[in-house]
Design a protein around this motif. Sequence first.
Motif, PDB file in Angstrom:
ATOM      1  N   PRO A   1      10.916  -1.824  -0.576  1.00 56.44           N
ATOM      2  CA  PRO A   1      11.325  -0.520  -1.092  1.00 56.44           C
ATOM      3  C   PRO A   1      10.552   0.605  -0.428  1.00 56.44           C
ATOM      4  N   PHE A   2      11.268   1.678  -0.121  1.00 55.39           N
ATOM      5  CA  PHE A   2      10.715   2.895   0.465  1.00 55.39           C
ATOM      6  C   PHE A   2      10.352   2.743   1.934  1.00 55.39           C
ATOM      7  N   SER A   3      10.639   1.605   2.543  1.00 53.36           N
ATOM      8  CA  SER A   3      10.277   1.440   3.952  1.00 53.36           C
ATOM      9  C   SER A   3      11.230   2.231   4.831  1.00 53.36           C
ATOM     10  N   PRO A   4      10.715   3.027   5.774  1.00 54.88           N
ATOM     11  CA  PRO A   4      11.586   3.802   6.655  1.00 54.88           C
ATOM     12  C   PRO A   4      12.002   3.063   7.893  1.00 54.88           C
ATOM     13  N   PHE A   5      11.639   1.751   7.995  1.00 54.77           N
ATOM     14  CA  PHE A   5      11.912   1.029   9.233  1.00 54.77           C
ATOM     15  C   PHE A   5      13.431   0.821   9.424  1.00 54.77           C
TER      16      PHE A   5
ATOM     17  N   PHE B   1       0.830  -1.211   0.000  1.00 53.52           N
ATOM     18  CA  PHE B   1       0.000   0.000   0.000  1.00 53.52           C
ATOM     19  C   PHE B   1       0.861   1.256   0.000  1.00 53.52           C
ATOM     20  N   THR B   2       1.842   1.280   0.896  1.00 57.26           N
ATOM     21  CA  THR B   2       2.630   2.501   1.064  1.00 57.26           C
ATOM     22  C   THR B   2       3.570   2.741  -0.116  1.00 57.26           C
ATOM     23  N   ASP B   3       4.078   1.670  -0.703  1.00 53.68           N
ATOM     24  CA  ASP B   3       4.881   1.844  -1.912  1.00 53.68           C
ATOM     25  C   ASP B   3       4.043   2.424  -3.039  1.00 53.68           C
ATOM     26  N   ALA B   4       2.816   1.913  -3.188  1.00 51.77           N
ATOM     27  CA  ALA B   4       1.912   2.434  -4.213  1.00 51.77           C
ATOM     28  C   ALA B   4       1.586   3.903  -3.939  1.00 51.77           C
ATOM     29  N   ALA B   5       1.382   4.247  -2.674  1.00 52.38           N
ATOM     30  CA  ALA B   5       1.103   5.636  -2.315  1.00 52.38           C
ATOM     31  C   ALA B   5       2.284   6.539  -2.662  1.00 52.38           C
ATOM     32  N   ARG B   6       3.487   6.044  -2.483  1.00 51.89           N
ATOM     33  CA  ARG B   6       4.663   6.844  -2.835  1.00 51.89           C
ATOM     34  C   ARG B   6       4.733   7.063  -4.343  1.00 51.89           C
ATOM     35  N   TYR B   7       4.427   6.022  -5.100  1.00 53.61           N
ATOM     36  CA  TYR B   7       4.393   6.191  -6.554  1.00 53.61           C
ATOM     37  C   TYR B   7       3.367   7.260  -6.947  1.00 53.61           C
ATOM     38  N   VAL B   8       2.184   7.215  -6.328  1.00 54.84           N
ATOM     39  CA  VAL B   8       1.144   8.198  -6.636  1.00 54.84           C
ATOM     40  C   VAL B   8       1.619   9.604  -6.290  1.00 54.84           C
ATOM     41  N   SER B   9       2.299   9.744  -5.163  1.00 55.02           N
ATOM     42  CA  SER B   9       2.792  11.066  -4.750  1.00 55.02           C
ATOM     43  C   SER B   9       3.825  11.620  -5.727  1.00 55.02           C
TER      44      SER B   9
ATOM     45  N   SER C   1       4.015   8.722   2.538  1.00 53.59           N
ATOM     46  CA  SER C   1       5.220   8.975   1.729  1.00 53.59           C
ATOM     47  C   SER C   1       5.949  10.245   2.154  1.00 53.59           C
ATOM     48  N   TRP C   2       5.393  10.987   3.091  1.00 46.84           N
ATOM     49  CA  TRP C   2       6.029  12.224   3.521  1.00 46.84           C
ATOM     50  C   TRP C   2       7.314  11.919   4.287  1.00 46.84           C
ATOM     51  N   GLN C   3       8.179  12.892   4.395  1.00 45.80           N
ATOM     52  CA  GLN C   3       9.558  12.652   4.838  1.00 45.80           C
ATOM     53  C   GLN C   3       9.682  12.160   6.274  1.00 45.80           C
ATOM     54  N   ASN C   4       8.915  12.732   7.171  1.00 44.20           N
ATOM     55  CA  ASN C   4       9.019  12.320   8.570  1.00 44.20           C
ATOM     56  C   ASN C   4       8.630  10.846   8.712  1.00 44.20           C
ATOM     57  N   PRO C   5       9.506  10.004   9.272  1.00 43.96           N
ATOM     58  CA  PRO C   5       9.218   8.558   9.384  1.00 43.96           C
ATOM     59  C   PRO C   5       7.932   8.243  10.153  1.00 43.96           C
ATOM     60  N   LEU C   6       7.518   9.146  11.046  1.00 45.83           N
ATOM     61  CA  LEU C   6       6.301   8.886  11.810  1.00 45.83           C
ATOM     62  C   LEU C   6       5.079   8.827  10.905  1.00 45.83           C
TER      63      LEU C   6
END
Length: 399
Positions: free
Chosen positions: A388-392, A44-52, A77-82
């Motif tokens: 990919p794109f995971s901030p963990f 979900f979050t990877d797809a959201a980053r692509y959309v952004s 997808s915003w910069q702050n990991p939270l």
Amino acid sequence: MSPSITPARVYSSAITLRLVFLFYGLLQDAYSPIKYTDIDYFVFTDAARYVSQGRSPYERETYRYTPLLAWLLIPTSWQNPLWFSFGKVLFAVSDIVAGWFIVRILQSSSGAAMSTERALKYASIWLLNPMVATISTRGSSEGLLGVMVVALLWAVTCRRIGLAGVLLGLAVHFKIYPFIYGPSMLWYLESPQKSESAEKRSSNPNTSSWTTRSVKDILLTFSNRSRITLCLSSLATFSTLNLLMYAIYSQPFLEHTFLYHLTRIDHRHNFSPYNTLLHLSSAMPDKVSSLKLESLAFVPQLAISAVLIPIALAKKDLAGTMLAQTFAFVAFNKYFLWYLILLPFYLPSSSFVSRPRLGLTALALWVGTQVPIFPLPYPSSSPPSPYPFSPFSKKNIVI
């Protein structure tokens, strides 16, 4: 009202339960090789980053959902990991809102007309269920669908038919299976006057043949304003959303959101009687029989869920009918959470409550059959390493 069962205490406990699981998940993701976060959440979050980034969510492999979900999760997808946990919070909030709708329906005169205290007790089956809280805080979007289904039930029982149609169209766009509720709602929305007229005619020996009268009654009954409004509003919502998404994302939208689900072989969910057959078909596609019996699983599924159960039960109890439909659908498929949200509407009048020994036995048998198979899909539901794109990472966890 009992001082221990108040709206403030129940809702605050439900929120606290989800916060505990959410923060525990952050710790497990940071320090354990087995991640708490569901693998679907990374999709979900990877797809959201692509959309952004102005790209298609379907560039993310295995994204098989409506673009609406990716749009909703753009803040992840915003910069702050939270912000990465925004989706989990959204899904958890959806759980709470669904619980609020459950209470409203149970209190309503068209529902069970319960007191607030009693309604809260039954709503706690959903609100204070650790299994429900775990699923939403791991990043499953089922909470969003759950609130749509319960809001749909609330709208129909309150006779807000236009709103019900919009919710039905949205729910089916979001995930296909809620279409099975359409026949139940159409059957439920019979005009009282026409129902009484049909009963009088059927009991009058001087009327014309039963078959002729029954056909006329059915045709007349189905032409009432509520049914027409539900059909038109749901079709308009569903069509508008699909046309919009197709205009933006073209064929990949149709392929991944709808067509894929008609042909896929899903062997990773363990609630299906076809599970072994699906697994073999997936592992040895060239060696299985040309007659793909697993592909015909939807036939009894649709016949029971979308036709037989609505005709038999919908006019008596809409919520109970939806539960029976969902349970039948899951019996031939998988997701138990889909019917769990409807359980509070069935239990008050069920023998599971009036006969506690029977209820406890049924609960023990259900849990006993679910728990042994839950660990099996766990590794495939939690990635061993970030996607990919995971901030963990330990440096990104703020406690």
